[in-house]
Design an enzyme around this catalytic site. Structure first.
Site: not given
Length: 177
Positions: A12, A17, A63, A65, A90, A111
């Site tokens: 990612y 994000h 991740f 979250n 972001d 999140n």
């Protein structure tokens, strides 16, 4: 400590994000510091010295979250309180290329911020740099939007806003926040 919120780097890193991690890598480069993977913290870490203060830079490699879990772990290990952490993330509510410093409590639906607040288990104001990524026209496309790469023009605007944020950070750190 300064934290750049992110999802796992390999998959990612180039997504909207992960602009928080883009900021941290740019800040580290600005201070000639290099982030190294720290497996016990599930992320990448280094430090910079400002006015004889050791400032940790951290990018979680898990991740979004659940970022709060490892941020709390690092903060606890180094005895850093939430109000001593600058979180960079972001922001859908800012235009691409805009950045804003904020000192407040709340997650605004993000999140990563929710995870931090839940893990620190306190309603405490903390510093945040919000880096604008814009918003898709269709609100049902938010998830795919934040997990996609910005187009070239947007990426250039984000890089410029990161450079402005680095200058603001340098000023903030020199005022002993």
């Amino acid at each position: 400590m300064i934290v750049g919120l992110s999802n796992p780097k390999n998959k990612y890193h180039k997504t909207r994000h992960n602009v928080g991690s883009w900021y941290i890598y740019s800040l580290a480069k600005y201070f000639s510091a290099y982030l190294k993977e720290e497996k016990k913290f599930f992320g990448f870490i280094t430090f910079i010295n400002i006015n004889s203060n050791k400032i940790r830079l951290f990018v979680p490699n898990i991740f979004m979250n659940i970022n709060g879990e490892v941020i709390y772990k690092v903060a606890s290990f180094y005895r850093i309180y939430l109000n001593e952490i600058l979180v960079v993330h972001d922001d859908l509510d800012l235009e691409v290329g805009k950045s804003k410093l904020k000192y407040s409590y709340g997650h605004g639906g993000h999140n990563g911020l929710k995870s931090i607040i839940n893990n620190f288990n306190k309603k405490i104001n903390f510093y945040r740099f919000r880096i604008g990524i814009g918003r898709p026209k269709n609100k049902n496309e938010i998830s795919s939007f934040v997990l996609s790469s910005p187009i070239s023009e947007e990426k250039n605007l984000i890089k410029i806003s990161i450079q402005h944020a680095i200058k603001k950070t340098h000023i903030l750190l020199n005022t002993n926040f």
